[in-house]
Write a protein that holds these residues in place. Structure first.
Motif, PDB file in Angstrom:
ATOM      1  N   GLY A 109      -6.037  -7.614   4.728  1.00 41.79           N
ATOM      2  CA  GLY A 109      -6.880  -7.886   3.446  1.00 41.79           C
ATOM      3  C   GLY A 109      -7.857  -8.595   3.300  1.00 41.79           C
ATOM      4  N   SER A 110      -8.864  -8.688   2.118  1.00 42.99           N
ATOM      5  CA  SER A 110      -9.945  -9.061   1.547  1.00 42.99           C
ATOM      6  C   SER A 110      -8.526 -10.170   0.553  1.00 42.99           C
ATOM      7  CB  SER A 110     -10.760  -8.837   0.438  1.00 42.99           C
ATOM      8  OG  SER A 110     -11.218  -7.724   1.184  1.00 42.99           O
TER       9      SER A 110
ATOM     10  N   ALA B  37       2.410  -6.048   5.419  1.00 40.43           N
ATOM     11  CA  ALA B  37       1.403  -5.302   5.530  1.00 40.43           C
ATOM     12  C   ALA B  37      -0.171  -5.110   5.452  1.00 40.43           C
ATOM     13  CB  ALA B  37       1.785  -3.857   5.388  1.00 40.43           C
ATOM     14  N   TYR B  38      -0.203  -5.559   4.238  1.00 39.10           N
ATOM     15  CA  TYR B  38      -1.174  -6.228   3.414  1.00 39.10           C
ATOM     16  C   TYR B  38      -1.988  -7.458   4.556  1.00 39.10           C
ATOM     17  CZ  TYR B  38      -5.509  -7.351   0.647  1.00 39.10           C
ATOM     18  OH  TYR B  38      -5.948  -7.063   0.149  1.00 39.10           O
ATOM     19  N   LEU B  39      -0.966  -8.055   4.854  1.00 32.22           N
ATOM     20  CA  LEU B  39      -2.126  -9.210   5.499  1.00 32.22           C
ATOM     21  C   LEU B  39      -1.767  -8.844   6.771  1.00 32.22           C
ATOM     22  CD1 LEU B  39       0.221 -12.549   3.881  1.00 32.22           C
ATOM     23  CD2 LEU B  39      -2.093 -11.734   3.736  1.00 32.22           C
ATOM     24  N   LYS B  40      -1.248  -8.018   7.852  1.00 30.59           N
ATOM     25  CA  LYS B  40      -1.238  -8.279   8.712  1.00 30.59           C
ATOM     26  C   LYS B  40      -2.161  -7.014   9.135  1.00 30.59           C
ATOM     27  CE  LYS B  40       3.651  -7.811  10.175  1.00 30.59           C
ATOM     28  NZ  LYS B  40       4.844  -7.373  10.727  1.00 30.59           N
TER      29      LYS B  40
ATOM     30  N   SER C 115      -4.788   3.420   2.842  1.00 32.06           N
ATOM     31  CA  SER C 115      -3.970   2.689   4.482  1.00 32.06           C
ATOM     32  C   SER C 115      -3.721   1.274   4.184  1.00 32.06           C
ATOM     33  CB  SER C 115      -5.396   2.512   5.105  1.00 32.06           C
ATOM     34  OG  SER C 115      -6.586   1.345   4.365  1.00 32.06           O
ATOM     35  N   PRO C 116      -2.991   0.196   4.861  1.00 36.59           N
ATOM     36  CA  PRO C 116      -2.463  -0.679   4.593  1.00 36.59           C
ATOM     37  C   PRO C 116      -3.361  -2.079   3.765  1.00 36.59           C
ATOM     38  CG  PRO C 116      -2.302  -0.429   7.212  1.00 36.59           C
ATOM     39  CD  PRO C 116      -2.579   0.828   6.588  1.00 36.59           C
ATOM     40  N   ASN C 117      -4.313  -2.241   4.335  1.00 35.87           N
ATOM     41  CA  ASN C 117      -5.169  -2.953   4.682  1.00 35.87           C
ATOM     42  C   ASN C 117      -6.604  -2.595   3.202  1.00 35.87           C
ATOM     43  OD1 ASN C 117      -6.973  -1.021   4.903  1.00 35.87           O
ATOM     44  ND2 ASN C 117      -7.975  -2.153   5.736  1.00 35.87           N
ATOM     45  N   GLN C 118      -6.120  -1.359   2.299  1.00 37.49           N
ATOM     46  CA  GLN C 118      -6.916  -0.815   0.454  1.00 37.49           C
ATOM     47  C   GLN C 118      -6.046  -2.383  -0.395  1.00 37.49           C
ATOM     48  OE1 GLN C 118      -6.426   2.866   0.284  1.00 37.49           O
ATOM     49  NE2 GLN C 118      -7.741   2.808  -1.648  1.00 37.49           N
TER      50      GLN C 118
END
Lengths: 247, 183
Positions: free
Chosen positions: A199-200, A193-196, A165-168
């Motif tokens: 993500g931590s 994508a991670y920022l959208k 997943s993009p938030n991993q």
């Protein structure tokens, strides 16, 4: 389900949670969970108990460390003599760097040089997280190992296979791999994508985005992103310093 | 006591080694992380303790097979990430608590539910009469073998230990179910 069957599946679930099942055994367990509600319920309950026990164990161990701490004197400052030497060493290093810079014929660093100065790979460390899926967990462990050896090409393959997943958070590693190999556009896509997806490691992601645009010579965008980054010299994140240089 | 010896002791489940390891880097760690992240002394100590717990779990789970840096560097790297998590947590939730909840398994359940579940399990575990709690913790957290548990608790053989472990798990399960029903 009779007692023998129940015991068997419970053993399989515990082995799975301990990371002791082979791939084929995992597939069998997964199929059984999908078709047999009782096995699935057994899985859910045991997983909760297992994670609960881990949490209790963690707290107990920390409690033990607290007891050791209570017997110690309050935190002392580090040896002053040592700090003096460290400061002297740092001062000498600064003088040397300043001298080289002063004597250098090309004092205006270009963007690539700036990138090289500020780019440091994202820190590799396991946070002890328990990942649910052992197959991708193994691949991720392998990917992080390869990444820590700076083998970015192979790390890209492994991370891409394991990330779901993009938030991993492992997307940070993947983006940094691309960046280290001068593949700025994939890095920008992954970080955006991670920022959208919240993500931590938001600040780190913004910093690497700024560096990606810097490497692409898109100074305006780089500065825009730098304006959103907080300084964290400990992690090599120095937006204020970089902005001053860019100005 | 060198780094390799400490790692081998932890691998064998010799928790006594923490009496030596813990004080060794505590002050330097707190000084360093305090300067880097601006954490107060109590929070620094919490972060240091959590870092040592993670070190233990990484060795236990075979994630740290061999040291490629000094143990100090390894602990400090974990600590840096923990401090960062702490700061992020403070920014997001505005909490002043020195304990940052472990949020690594939160795909399906929210914070509070998970905390409540762990609390229920903790209460149920503590409600178990000895040796049940010891057996379950040894097996599931400290990952000791059935043989080691057999020796520690003085059972006749490994089959007796396995039986006892199953009974203990059954008891825990029913205690948890009861507590959930009562809530």
């Amino acid at each position: 389900m009779n007692i023998e069957e129940s015991t068997y599946w419970e053993d399989q679930v515990i082995k799975y949670l301990n990371g002791e099942l082979t791939t084929s055994e995992m597939i069998v367990l997964q199929k059984e969970r999908e078709t047999n509600k009782l096995v699935n319920d057994l899985y859910v309950l045991n997983e909760r108990l297992y994670k609960g026990i881990q949490s209790v164990g963690r707290n107990e161990l920390q409690e033990r460390l607290k007891q050791i701490d209570e017997k110690l004197p309050p935190v002392q400052k580090v040896n002053n003599k040592r700090m003096t030497w460290i400061r002297l060493g740092m001062a000498a290093a600064l003088v040397l760097i300043a001298t080289f810079w002063f004597l250098s014929p090309n004092k205006e660093p270009n963007n690539i040089e700036l990138f090289d100065t500020y780019f440091k790979p994202f820190v590799v460390i396991s946070n002890g997280a328990t990942r649910g899926d052992t197959i991708s967990s193994n691949t991720l462990d392998e990917a992080i190992k390869v990444y820590s050896n700076s083998d970015y090409q192979n790390a890209i393959g492994l991370f891409s296979a394991a990330i779901s997943s993009p938030n991993q958070d492992e997307n940070m590693y993947l983006a940094v791999c691309h960046l280290a190999l001068d593949q700025t556009q994939p890095a920008i896509d992954i970080l955006s994508a991670y920022l959208k997806s919240n993500g931590s490691f938001e600040n780190d992601a913004r910093w690497y985005l700024a560096l990606s645009f810097l490497k692409q010579n898109q100074l305006q965008k780089a500065i825009e992103w730098l304006n959103t980054v907080l300084d964290n010299p400990g992690a090599g994140i120095k937006p204020t310093k970089l902005k001053e240089t860019l100005k | 006591m060198n780094d390799l010896f400490i790692v081998s002791q932890i691998k064998q489940g010799e928790l006594k080694v923490f009496d030596t390891l813990y004080p060794r880097y505590r002050d330097e760690f707190c000084h360093w992380i305090g300067k880097q992240s601006g954490l107060d002394e109590e929070t620094c100590k919490d972060v240091y303790q959590q870092s040592i717990v993670i070190l233990f779990e990484n060795i236990r789970d075979g994630k740290l097979k061999e040291l490629t840096s000094s143990l100090k560097t390894y602990i400090f790297s974990i600590g840096r990430n923990k401090a960062r998590e702490h700061r992020l947590y403070q920014v997001r939730y505005g909490s002043t608590s020195s304990i940052v909840p472990d949020t690594s398994n939160e795909n399906d359940i929210d914070h509070e539910t998970r905390e409540e579940q762990f609390e229920t399990i903790e209460k149920s575990l503590n409600a178990l009469v000895d040796p049940c709690k010891g057996i379950l913790m040894d097996f599931y957290y400290y990952k000791k073998s059935i043989k080691e548990i057999t020796e520690r608790f003085g059972y006749k053989n490994t089959d007796s230990t396995k039986n006892q472990k199953s009974k203990c798990m059954k008891k825990l399960r029913s205690l948890v179910k009861d507590k959930i029903k009562a809530a």
